[in-house]
Design an enzyme around this catalytic site. Sequence first.
Site, short mmCIF file in Angstrom:
data_model
loop_
_atom_site.label_atom_id
_atom_site.label_comp_id
_atom_site.label_asym_id
_atom_site.label_seq_id
_atom_site.Cartn_x
_atom_site.Cartn_y
_atom_site.Cartn_z
N ASN A 1 4.62 8.29 9.68
CA ASN A 1 3.59 9.25 9.26
C ASN A 1 4.02 10.70 9.40
OD1 ASN A 1 1.43 7.40 8.57
ND2 ASN A 1 1.35 6.90 10.76
N ARG B 1 35.49 14.27 -6.90
CA ARG B 1 34.21 14.50 -7.56
C ARG B 1 33.91 13.38 -8.57
NH1 ARG B 1 34.51 20.50 -9.65
NH2 ARG B 1 32.53 19.88 -10.60
N GLN C 1 -4.94 3.77 -7.25
CA GLN C 1 -6.06 4.18 -6.39
C GLN C 1 -6.25 5.68 -6.60
OE1 GLN C 1 -5.47 4.05 -2.14
NE2 GLN C 1 -7.66 3.73 -1.73
N LEU D 1 0.84 -1.19 0.00
CA LEU D 1 0.00 0.00 0.00
C LEU D 1 0.88 1.24 0.00
CD1 LEU D 1 -2.67 -1.14 2.63
CD2 LEU D 1 -2.60 -1.54 0.15
N ARG E 1 0.89 14.59 6.94
CA ARG E 1 1.57 14.90 8.20
C ARG E 1 3.08 15.03 8.03
NH1 ARG E 1 -0.78 10.57 12.35
NH2 ARG E 1 -1.33 9.47 10.41
N ASN F 1 40.67 23.80 -17.34
CA ASN F 1 39.92 22.95 -18.25
C ASN F 1 38.71 23.61 -18.89
OD1 ASN F 1 38.74 23.06 -15.69
ND2 ASN F 1 37.70 21.10 -15.94
N ARG G 1 57.28 31.51 -17.85
CA ARG G 1 57.03 32.59 -16.90
C ARG G 1 57.90 33.77 -17.29
NH1 ARG G 1 59.92 28.79 -12.43
NH2 ARG G 1 62.09 29.33 -12.86
N ALA H 1 -0.23 4.46 -1.70
CA ALA H 1 -0.98 5.47 -2.44
C ALA H 1 -1.13 6.80 -1.70
CB ALA H 1 -2.38 4.94 -2.79
N GLY H 2 -0.90 6.81 -0.41
CA GLY H 2 -1.16 8.02 0.38
C GLY H 2 -0.15 9.13 0.14
#
Length: 457
Positions: free
Chosen positions: A228, A333, A73, A9, A16, A386, A440, A11-12
Amino acid sequence: MTNRFAVILAAGQGTRMKSKLYKVLHPVCGKPMVQHVVDQVAALQTQKLVTIIGHGAELVKSQLGESSEYALQEEQLGTAHAVMQAAPLLEGQEGVTLVVCGDTPLITSTTMEELLKHHEQVGAKATILTAHAEDPTGYGRIIRDENGNVEKIVEHKDASEQERSVREINTGTYCFDNQLLFDALKNVSNHNVQGEYYLPDVIEILKNQGHIVSAYQTMSFAETLGVNDRYALSQAEKTMKLRINKQHMLNGVTIIDPDNTYIGADVSIGQDTVILPGTIISGSSSIASNCEIGPHTEIRECKIGERTVIRQSVAHNSSIGNDVNIGPFAHIRPDSMIDDEVKVGNFVELKKAVFGKGSKASHLSYIGDAEVGADVNIGCGTITVNYDGKNKYLTKIEDGVFVGCNSNLIAPVTIGKDAYIAAGSTINQDVPSKALSIARARQVNKENYIDKLNKNE
């Protein structure tokens, strides 16, 4: 063996929770609640698993994929109405149907298996999973007769004061004779305080028809926790976290502070690895044996080899080899591939980088969109430049290269094997193998400059 079916179940909306995210998709230890339930039910080898969806239907289907069939539902009119939506998929078939809520992430396949076995052994047509609750407020009560047989289930809002004193509660998990279930669902009414069709009413219907109704009481109330609101979510997270950590420790992993270590449900860790406090390991990460992870380290969707040490660092969606030393304060990363015996030191960031065996970036460097060969030394402050504001380009550093401190490698560029880059250089052309590249400005000293400046003042 009797055919087994399952109805979840889900579907809810879960008002809350006070969230835009649908209730059953809220994660517990990094995995949506409904996924925890589906994974546990899958271990029961059911012939058919049907998830009842409603609010957030497409998101739930996207999460579960082909692991379940679905019934919609459209209007939430109670648990009996929800199960009835599975009739086109299950009605008329012989077997036992397990009904479990998608917001009970702590329930285990072991408990559900015991429920099913009890159901079959006593020849019941309906069996309720019950538990003893110190505070049964809000739960349906199991009312037994003088012989201890189940007489009925009474919802908290419909219960008398005497019935509310009962501490054996309905967990919301059941198993039924499948054919009798769908026959009885047609006779469930909504004559109650909420005006809903309650699944527990099927129990009374079957009992009145003379069928055996039984109950199996689990010893673990925690497994039956229905989430809930956010507080219950935190309790489920805490319980699941300790369950996961305990299993790793029983398997030979040292977790210094289990209360402050967060490991996802799908993580694998080898023996004699040590996990230090404040560490978060999530997704399908795998960590081999004899590693040391933490403290205060975040690992997500990574594969980590043996004897690797990662301290106070973050690593996401990457592969890390054996005998690697990372950190403190490094950032690995996504799409990085780190070979064996590599050192990635403090304040080094890798992104989409291949880092060859034995290479080192000991401190304060950014290596992005790069292929680094074996035995390369990257000096402090080195950057692979980059990005030109629109496109990303590759930097290739071949085996044995020495890159001096504060060097900028402007991609696309290739540094040949065994080449040297002088400190402070900005390289924007390929460097041949074994060459020394200096890029440089020549140093100029202005003698007595400060004395002349002071005179002009």
